[in-house]
Design an enzyme around this catalytic site. Structure first.
Site, PDB file in Angstrom:
ATOM      1  N   PRO A  22       0.830  -1.215   0.000  1.00  0.00           N
ATOM      2  CA  PRO A  22       0.000   0.000   0.000  1.00  0.00           C
ATOM      3  C   PRO A  22       0.857   1.254   0.000  1.00  0.00           C
ATOM      4  O   PRO A  22       1.906   1.316   0.643  1.00  0.00           O
ATOM      5  CB  PRO A  22      -0.795  -0.126   1.311  1.00  0.00           C
ATOM      6  N   GLY A  23       0.429   2.252  -0.722  1.00  0.00           N
ATOM      7  CA  GLY A  23       1.113   3.541  -0.735  1.00  0.00           C
ATOM      8  C   GLY A  23       0.113   4.661  -0.502  1.00  0.00           C
ATOM      9  O   GLY A  23       0.036   5.260   0.566  1.00  0.00           O
ATOM     10  N   ARG A  24      -0.718   4.900  -1.524  1.00  0.00           N
ATOM     11  CA  ARG A  24      -1.713   5.966  -1.450  1.00  0.00           C
ATOM     12  C   ARG A  24      -2.630   5.815  -0.236  1.00  0.00           C
ATOM     13  O   ARG A  24      -2.949   6.804   0.439  1.00  0.00           O
ATOM     14  CB  ARG A  24      -2.550   5.940  -2.732  1.00  0.00           C
ATOM     15  N   TYR A  29       1.664  11.059  -4.200  1.00  0.00           N
ATOM     16  CA  TYR A  29       1.926  11.525  -5.559  1.00  0.00           C
ATOM     17  C   TYR A  29       1.759  13.038  -5.674  1.00  0.00           C
ATOM     18  O   TYR A  29       1.278  13.542  -6.682  1.00  0.00           O
ATOM     19  CB  TYR A  29       1.041  10.775  -6.566  1.00  0.00           C
ATOM     20  N   TYR A  58      -3.683  13.720 -14.494  1.00  0.00           N
ATOM     21  CA  TYR A  58      -4.738  12.712 -14.414  1.00  0.00           C
ATOM     22  C   TYR A  58      -6.148  13.296 -14.450  1.00  0.00           C
ATOM     23  O   TYR A  58      -7.107  12.544 -14.327  1.00  0.00           O
ATOM     24  CB  TYR A  58      -4.617  11.917 -13.109  1.00  0.00           C
ATOM     25  N   CYS A 102       3.204  29.082 -16.802  1.00  0.00           N
ATOM     26  CA  CYS A 102       2.774  29.509 -18.138  1.00  0.00           C
ATOM     27  C   CYS A 102       2.328  28.324 -18.984  1.00  0.00           C
ATOM     28  O   CYS A 102       2.958  27.954 -19.984  1.00  0.00           O
ATOM     29  CB  CYS A 102       3.902  30.276 -18.831  1.00  0.00           C
ATOM     30  N   GLU A 103       1.265  27.690 -18.571  1.00  0.00           N
ATOM     31  CA  GLU A 103       0.624  26.587 -19.282  1.00  0.00           C
ATOM     32  C   GLU A 103      -0.876  26.675 -19.047  1.00  0.00           C
ATOM     33  O   GLU A 103      -1.310  26.906 -17.911  1.00  0.00           O
ATOM     34  CB  GLU A 103       1.119  25.225 -18.764  1.00  0.00           C
ATOM     35  N   ARG A 140      -1.030  16.212 -10.268  1.00  0.00           N
ATOM     36  CA  ARG A 140      -2.111  15.252 -10.481  1.00  0.00           C
ATOM     37  C   ARG A 140      -3.323  15.830 -11.226  1.00  0.00           C
ATOM     38  O   ARG A 140      -3.841  15.170 -12.136  1.00  0.00           O
ATOM     39  CB  ARG A 140      -2.573  14.640  -9.154  1.00  0.00           C
TER      40      ARG A 140
END
Length: 418
Positions: A279-281, A376, A321, A347-348, A317
C-alpha cells in the site's frame, strides 16, 4: 467535506491538522507548503498490520507514493517493509533506517547498477518483469557469489477499473509477464543456483475503489502458486501489490482496509504463503494537504479565476490525471461560495488545481488547503518555470517541524555551469 476528527478538523473556525492550526504553519513557513499528519500515516499502516495479525505477512509501503525521509523513518519504526522501484528509493529507505531485508524491488526497467545495489544490500526479493531481467539478475548474483530471491510479476489480465495511466494489470500494459508464459520462465530460472524462485507477484493498478478486482487477481495468483509448487518450485510468498483507493470526493466510497484484509485472509487460509501487500496511497494520501495562498481574482469572458501561488509543478495530479482534490479555506469562509477555476502561475493552460469548481469564495491573501495531497504530490513536483519546490512539514500532535526545507534560487542552479 473529507474531514476526520482524529486528523483534520475545524476548531474555533480554524482548520487544524491534529492539534496544530494550519494557518500558523502557513504564516511561519510560507506557501505553497505540504503538510502531513503523522497520526494519520501510522493509523493507516496499523490498520493493515492489525487486520492481518496472526497470519504471515509483510506490509511493504510503496515508497513512490511519498518518499520523504521522515515519513519513511516513521513507518520503519512501526515495523513497515518497503516496496521500491529504483536504486534511489532503496538509498532513501536505508538512510531512513529501514531494513533492506524487508524491501521488495519492483519496476520494469531495473539497471545493472540498481540490481547490484539491491544484491549487496540484501533485499528480500526482486520482483522481475521480463525474462531478460531474470537472466541479468542471475549473472550479477553469480559474479557477486550471491543467491537472489526472485518473484515474477505476472500480468493477470484483470481490469482495475481506474485511470488508464495508473492501470497496470492488462495484457496491453508494459508491466508484468503474461500468465501463460510465466510457468516456463519459472522452470528455466529455477535451474540457476544463483536464483531462488520463491514468490509470485502482481500489481494491477492504483486508486482502486472496487476490491473485487484485487480479489480476482489474488485468485489467479493462488492458482499459479499451486501449479508451481506442484511442479516442485519452493514458492514461499505471494505479493498482491497495492492499489486500494482513497476518497478524493465526498461521494467516493473507498474500500475498508479491515474488510479487504478479511477477504484476503479467507482466500489464503491454508496456503502456507507469506502475504506481501504494497500500500502507498491508502497510507499517506489523506494524511497530507497542500497549503496555498490566493494571489489574485480575475474575471474572464466566461469564467471566474482564483489565482494561487501553488502550481502544476507543485501538484501535477490535476493536470496529469484530471484528478479531483477538494479545496478548503483555512478559515471557515463567511463569504459563501463561488464557481471558479483555481489556477497557478505557471505559463501553461494546463496549470490548474480545479476547474469549474464550487468552492469557498476566497479573496487575495486568503489561505486554502488542497486536500488528499499526501500521495503523488511532492514526489511528482518539479522546477518547471524555475520555481523552487515547496517545503514539507510533519505534524505530531501539538507540534510540527519542517522535514524538507523550501528550495532556494541557489538550489535551482546547483550542479550547473554557466
Amino acid at each position: 467535506m473529507l474531514l476526520t476528527s482524529d486528523t483534520y478538523s475545524y476548531r474555533d473556525g480554524a482548520l487544524h491538522c491534529e492539534d496544530v492550526a494550519l494557518d500558523e504553519i502557513a504564516r511561519r513557513v510560507g506557501t505553497p507548503c505540504y503538510v502531513y499528519s503523522s497520526r494519520a500515516v501510522l493509523s493507516r499502516f496499523r490498520a493493515y498490520d492489525a487486520a492481518l495479525e496472526g497470519m504471515p505477512h509483510l506490509i511493504s509501503y510503496a515508497v513512490k507514493a511519498n518518499s520523504n525521509l521522515s515519513l519513511l523513518r516513521l513507518l520503519a519504526g512501526a515495523g513497515s517493509g518497503f516496496d521500491i522501484v529504483s536504486g534511489g528509493e532503496l538509498y532513501r529507505v536505508v538512510q531512513a533506517g529501514g531494513d533492506p531485508s524487508r524491501v521488495v524491488f519492483s519496476g520494469v526497467g531495473k539497471t545493472p547498477q540498481e540490481i547490484e545495489y539491491g544484491l549487496k544490500s540484501g533485499i528480500h526479493a526482486f520482483h522481475c518483469e521480463s525474462e531478460g531481467e531474470v537472466a541479468l539478475i542471475a549473472s550479477l548474483a553469480a559474479r557477486l557469489g550471491k543467491q537472489a530471491r526472485v518473484a515474477l510479476r505476472v500480468n493477470p489480465d484483470v481490469d482495475a477499473g481506474t485511470h488508464p495511466y495508473i492501470s497496470t494489470g492488462l495484457r496491453e500494459h508494459k508491466f508484468g509477464i503474461d500468465m501463460a508464459e510465466a510457468e516456463a520462465i519459472y522452470k528455466k530460472a529455477s535451474e540457476s543456483q544463483h536464483l531462488a524462485m520463491e514468490g509470485v507477484s502482481c500489481h494491477i493498478g492504483s486508486q482502486i475503489l472496487d476490491m473485487d478486482a484485487l480479489l480476482e487477481a489474488l485468485d489467479r495468483l493462488l492458482e499459479l502458486a499451486a501449479r508451481l509448487r506442484k511442479a516442485g518450485l519452493p514458492i514461499r510468498h505471494l505479493d498482491l501489490g497495492g492499489g486500494l483507493g482513497i476518497p478524493y470526493k465526498p461521494s467516493d466510497q473507498a474500500p475498508n482496509i479491515a474488510e479487504f484484509a478479511a477477504r484476503v485472509r479467507q482466500r489464503m487460509a491454508g496456503a502456507g504463503l507469506l502475504l506481501i501487500l504494497e500500500p502507498g496511497r491508502s497510507i499517506v494520501g489523506d494524511a497530507g494537504v497542500l497549503l496555498t495562498r490566493v494571489l489574485y481574482r480575475k474575471t474572464g469572458a466566461s469564467r471566474e479565476f482564483i489565482i494561487v501561488d501553488a502550481a502544476m509543478n507543485d501538484l501535477l495530479r490535476p493536470s496529469l490525471y484530471q484528478s479531483h482534490h477538494e479545496i478548503l479555506a483555512l478559515r471557515e469562509a463567511p463569504r459563501g461560495t463561488v464557481r471558479a477555476d483555481v489556477v497557478g502561475p505557471v505559463c501553461e493552460s494546463g496549470d490548474f488545481l480545479a476547474l469549474d469548481r464550487e468552492m469557498p469564495n476566497a479573496l487575495p491573501g486568503d489561505l486554502l488547503a488542497v486536500w488528499t495531497a499526501g500521495a503523488y504530490g511532492f514526489v511528482l513536483s518539479s522546477n518547471y518555470n524555475s520555481r523552487p519546490r515547496p517545503p514539507e512539514v510533519l505534524v505530531e500532535g501539538g507540534s510540527w517541524r519542517i522535514v524538507r526545507a523550501r528550495e532556494t534560487y541557489e538550489d535551482l542552479v546547483r550542479g550547473e555551469q554557466p
